[in-house]
Design a protein around this motif. Structure first.
Motif, short mmCIF file in Angstrom:
data_model
loop_
_atom_site.label_atom_id
_atom_site.label_comp_id
_atom_site.label_asym_id
_atom_site.label_seq_id
_atom_site.Cartn_x
_atom_site.Cartn_y
_atom_site.Cartn_z
N ALA A 126 -27.54 36.87 -69.26
CA ALA A 126 -27.12 36.89 -67.92
C ALA A 126 -26.89 38.01 -67.56
CB ALA A 126 -25.94 36.02 -67.58
N ALA A 130 -30.07 39.79 -64.91
CA ALA A 130 -29.51 40.30 -63.54
C ALA A 130 -29.95 41.65 -63.38
CB ALA A 130 -27.98 40.08 -63.37
N HIS A 136 -30.60 35.45 -61.46
CA HIS A 136 -29.37 34.69 -62.10
C HIS A 136 -29.97 33.81 -62.90
CE1 HIS A 136 -25.56 32.74 -62.47
NE2 HIS A 136 -26.08 31.48 -62.08
N LEU A 237 -31.49 36.87 -57.64
CA LEU A 237 -30.09 37.25 -57.55
C LEU A 237 -29.47 37.50 -56.19
CD1 LEU A 237 -27.91 37.74 -59.42
CD2 LEU A 237 -28.49 40.11 -59.64
N TRP A 240 -28.77 34.20 -54.77
CA TRP A 240 -27.66 33.57 -55.46
C TRP A 240 -26.20 34.12 -54.79
CZ3 TRP A 240 -25.79 29.98 -58.75
CH2 TRP A 240 -24.49 30.05 -59.24
N LYS A 241 -26.10 35.41 -54.66
CA LYS A 241 -25.18 36.11 -53.97
C LYS A 241 -25.03 35.58 -52.74
CE LYS A 241 -25.07 40.25 -56.89
NZ LYS A 241 -25.95 41.79 -57.03
N ARG A 248 -22.73 27.60 -54.81
CA ARG A 248 -22.85 28.06 -56.17
C ARG A 248 -22.31 27.07 -57.20
NH1 ARG A 248 -20.46 33.86 -55.63
NH2 ARG A 248 -21.75 34.06 -53.71
#
Ligand code: 173
Length: 324
Positions: A126, A130, A136, A237, A240-241, A248
């Protein structure tokens, strides 16, 4: 600050809140692509999963399947995730070594992903994904699927001199070490390469050769199989954030449920072995010391390739992926 300024400050604050929290719109739509052709079993299972996930997480998550390599070519999907051209992809490390070479190492994990999540191997993956891929690493959805060499010419020992074999990075170092001439193609070009006699064989996992009728153009399977086919779900990513904690959680919950079904692949391997026999494929089996030497060669060649491409991370991955 003078009192006269306060209405302005308040307005800015209200505006900022309005921009960052879309009123009640807590459902996010994620665009999904596959690096594998739409006819493949991987995509069939992906589509079924998307349907289940959308049903279960209504109001939080909506996954939209865009398509396979016709939407984004197989070897471009990794970059599409990295840059955010797509939100989520199903791919395998060998298809995005152009993003970072370590990706191909996932074929070399020696324990199931459920265990990787406990030993810390998953965290190693992971972090690297990243850092180097802007990805992710969500879940591994294919395992328990060893790779094999499929041939149209008989060999009686692990020597591929004079043979032209279709590869991806998965097999390149190993088949080259065995003396083969290698040619890289995406899965979508394997049938034509066989049909035209451009290649004498190809690498592929134990399952899936019927999905695009390759069995019609295949005479032999070489045993034993080697490594473990990996197919995973990757999320950009930044996307994802930006998800809310609830979004999530929803995505993670569904991805873990999907990953939790990986025992399917054990049964599927046995089914596909039977089906290949019924279709008339002959097994060339390297046994005993020869079989062991074949497997040792496979792992040595692959790790040498990974460590050469990444002297920094290769050895750490090897350590993290080993059986313990
Ligand atoms: O295309 C391939 O042979 C390949 O690299 C691969 C990787 C994982 C699963 C299936 C195929």
């Amino acid at each position: 600050m003078s009192l006269a300024r306060w209405p302005l400050v308040a307005a800015v604050v209200v505006l900022a809140i309005a921009v960052t929290t879309p009123a009640a719109a807590q459902e996010v739509t994620l665009r999904v692509v596959s690096a594998f052709p739409e006819t493949s079993i991987y995509v069939k299972r992906l589509e079924a999963w998307i349907e289940r996930a959308n049903q279960a997480e209504k109001g939080a998550l909506k996954l939209t399947f865009i398509g396979g390599p016709k939407a984004i070519p197989t070897f471009e999907v990794g970059n599409a995730v990295r840059t955010g051209v797509v939100d989520l992809a199903m791919s395998t490390g060998a298809f995005y070594t152009n993003v970072f070479p370590e990706a191909d190492a996932l074929k070399l994990t020696e324990v199931p992903v459920a265990q990787q999540r406990k030993t810390g191997a998953y965290d190693v993956i992971a972090r690297l994904w990243a850092q180097k891929g802007n990805m992710h690493y969500l879940a591994r959805i294919v395992e328990h699927q060893p790779f094999h060499l499929y041939l149209n010419k008989r060999v009686d020992k692990p020597d591929l001199a004079g043979l032209k074999i279709r590869v991806t990075p998965v097999y390149r170092d190993f088949f080259t070490a065995l003396g083969a001439t290698v040619m890289q193609t995406a899965p979508g070009e394997v049938y034509t390469a066989l049909e035209r006699g451009v290649v004498d064989g190809y690498g592929w996992p134990i399952g899936g050769i019927f999905d695009n009728n390759w069995h019609e153009r295949t005479k032999f399977r070489v045993d034993p199989g080697f490594y473990d086919a990996e197919v995973s779900l990757l999320v950009n990513l930044d996307v994802w954030k930006r998800l809310t904690p609830a979004q999530r959680d929803a995505l993670t919950r569904q991805a873990l449920a999907f990953e939790g079904q990986n025992d399917f692949w054990k049964t599927y391997a046995q089914d596909e072995i039977r089906r290949q026999a019924q279709a008339g494929l002959t097994v060339i089996r390297f046994e005993g010391a020869q079989g062991k030497a074949y497997l040792d060669r496979a792992y040595e060649a692959a790790w040498a390739g990974i460590v050469k491409a990444s002297p920094e991370h290769g050895p750490k991955l090897r350590e993290a992926f080993a059986k313990r």
